[in-house]
Enzyme design. Structure first.
Site, PDB file in Angstrom:
ATOM      1  N   ARG A 176      -3.237  -9.085  -1.764  1.00  0.00           N
ATOM      2  CA  ARG A 176      -4.426  -9.840  -2.150  1.00  0.00           C
ATOM      3  C   ARG A 176      -4.528 -10.024  -3.654  1.00  0.00           C
ATOM      4  O   ARG A 176      -5.052 -11.026  -4.139  1.00  0.00           O
ATOM      5  CB  ARG A 176      -5.676  -9.145  -1.615  1.00  0.00           C
ATOM      6  N   ARG A 219       1.918  -5.191  12.394  1.00  0.00           N
ATOM      7  CA  ARG A 219       1.354  -5.507  13.701  1.00  0.00           C
ATOM      8  C   ARG A 219       2.025  -6.780  14.202  1.00  0.00           C
ATOM      9  O   ARG A 219       2.377  -7.658  13.399  1.00  0.00           O
ATOM     10  CB  ARG A 219      -0.159  -5.728  13.611  1.00  0.00           C
ATOM     11  N   GLU A 246       2.741  -6.834  23.072  1.00  0.00           N
ATOM     12  CA  GLU A 246       3.514  -5.672  23.515  1.00  0.00           C
ATOM     13  C   GLU A 246       2.774  -4.902  24.617  1.00  0.00           C
ATOM     14  O   GLU A 246       1.533  -4.875  24.623  1.00  0.00           O
ATOM     15  CB  GLU A 246       3.825  -4.757  22.323  1.00  0.00           C
ATOM     16  N   GLY A 286       0.830  -1.199   0.000  1.00  0.00           N
ATOM     17  CA  GLY A 286       0.000   0.000   0.000  1.00  0.00           C
ATOM     18  C   GLY A 286       0.861   1.244   0.000  1.00  0.00           C
ATOM     19  O   GLY A 286       1.994   1.238  -0.486  1.00  0.00           O
ATOM     20  N   ARG A 287       0.334   2.316   0.575  1.00  0.00           N
ATOM     21  CA  ARG A 287       1.050   3.594   0.569  1.00  0.00           C
ATOM     22  C   ARG A 287       2.407   3.486   1.262  1.00  0.00           C
ATOM     23  O   ARG A 287       3.424   3.957   0.754  1.00  0.00           O
ATOM     24  CB  ARG A 287       0.209   4.668   1.254  1.00  0.00           C
ATOM     25  N   HIS A 319       7.834  -0.235  19.237  1.00  0.00           N
ATOM     26  CA  HIS A 319       6.685   0.244  18.452  1.00  0.00           C
ATOM     27  C   HIS A 319       6.745   1.765  18.284  1.00  0.00           C
ATOM     28  O   HIS A 319       5.863   2.503  18.737  1.00  0.00           O
ATOM     29  CB  HIS A 319       5.371  -0.172  19.112  1.00  0.00           C
ATOM     30  N   ASP A 345       9.644  -3.977  15.214  1.00  0.00           N
ATOM     31  CA  ASP A 345       9.117  -2.801  15.892  1.00  0.00           C
ATOM     32  C   ASP A 345       7.831  -3.131  16.642  1.00  0.00           C
ATOM     33  O   ASP A 345       7.387  -2.334  17.460  1.00  0.00           O
ATOM     34  CB  ASP A 345       8.842  -1.689  14.866  1.00  0.00           C
TER      35      ASP A 345
END
Length: 313
Positions: free
Chosen positions: A175, A232, A261, A153-154, A279, A256
């Site tokens: 996808r 994530r 967490e 994505g971006r 994070h 990260d």
């Protein structure tokens, strides 16, 4: 707009939060000694929710707020929001895309460079006086390596742009293939992992991507491969990751985010081939201010009768 009452589920960047408080009456659920009591007291007047990605915004909470119109999320991820429940109730959901792209991409490349070149290890090596005993073992170059991006994505595209500046080749998995993208698309993640040197996870969280980077994918990435996760913690099977790093079937990792967490598997602490971050991919003053302003701007636009700036489809 002080007559509009907002329920805040979690704090964000303080200067931006203060701007939101100037315009709305904000009830801070995260400060309440009795959260259920606060909802019972103000729930009938709440017209908007401000949420963080980790906040659970489910049908039960929505039902407790009969005048709710909008859920404004601080961050790109909306995995804490029950989107189907929101849709059924006709609620608007917004997030903060675009404004954090560059910052997250910077950290992704920083983790890649730090992991491949063992920058953190080199720092510890000098501080411990080990250099006096001999040179640090050679590492690897980034130029000529293939980076596979999971989630194009971006932010994925911003990461690719930076990686290409380091002389890396880009492939991607998602996808479906994207039009007008010159990079090779892989329909199968394991196949892509087998063909690349670095795998960067930057896909959304949630049930659909839980443990998408599993033991098979790590095995395919191999003992010379590097995994970078700025998505994530849930997208990586953390138990399998620790095992793969321990037995050498995966070469290295730059992380990260983590499954539970701020709890991080202690086994990772002693691994020199692992770089850990708390994070912080979007954690700069500039980016967090922009995210906070956009969170409030979405609320402001809605309650002024204008279309929100960044609705979630």
């Amino acid at each position: 707009m002080k007559e509009v009452e907002i329920l805040s589920l979690g704090p964000f960047y303080a200067p931006a939060f203060a701007l939101m408080e100037q315009e709305f009456t904000v009830h801070k659920l995260w400060q309440a000694k009795d959260p259920a009591g606060l909802i019972a007291e103000v729930g009938a007047r709440i017209r908007g929710i401000q949420a963080m990605h980790a906040n659970k915004t489910d049908a039960k909470l929505m039902d407790a707020l009969p005048k709710l119109e909008i859920i404004s999320c601080f961050g790109v991820g909306v995995d804490g929001v029950d989107l189907e429940a929101a849709r059924k109730r006709g609620l608007i959901v917004t997030n903060t895309p675009e404004v954090l792209n560059e910052c997250v991409a910077d950290l992704a490349l920083g983790l890649t460079l730090a992991t491949i070149r063992r920058i953190s290890l080199g720092d510890r090596y000098v501080r411990a006086g080990s250099w006096l005993k001999g040179p640090l073992p050679f590492t690897h170059s980034m130029g000529g390596k293939i980076m596979g991006i999971l989630g194009y994505g971006r932010i994925g595209k911003a990461i690719a742009k930076r990686a290409e500046a380091f002389g890396m080749r880009i492939v991607y998995h998602g996808r479906k293939p994207q039009a007008d993208v010159a990079h090779k698309y892989y329909a199968d993640l394991t196949e892509m992992a087998r063909d690349c040197d670095v795998l960067v996870a930057i896909c959304p969280g949630g049930a659909a991507t839980r443990h998408i980077v599993n033991a098979e994918v790590m095995q395919a990435l191999g003992p010379e491969g590097t995994l970078i996760n700025v998505a994530r913690g849930s997208v990586v099977d953390e138990q399998a990751l620790v095992q793969a790093l321990s037995d050498g079937s995966l070469g290295a990792a730059g992380l990260d985010v983590f499954e539970s967490e701020p709890k991080v598997p202690e086994a990772l602490f002693a691994m020199d081939q692992v770089v850990l971050q708390p994070h912080v991919a979007s954690a700069t003053h500039e980016t967090r201010m922009a995210m906070g302003v956009l969170t409030a701007d979405n609320l402001r636009a809605h309650f002024a009768g204008r279309p929100v700036l960044t609705p979630v489809a």
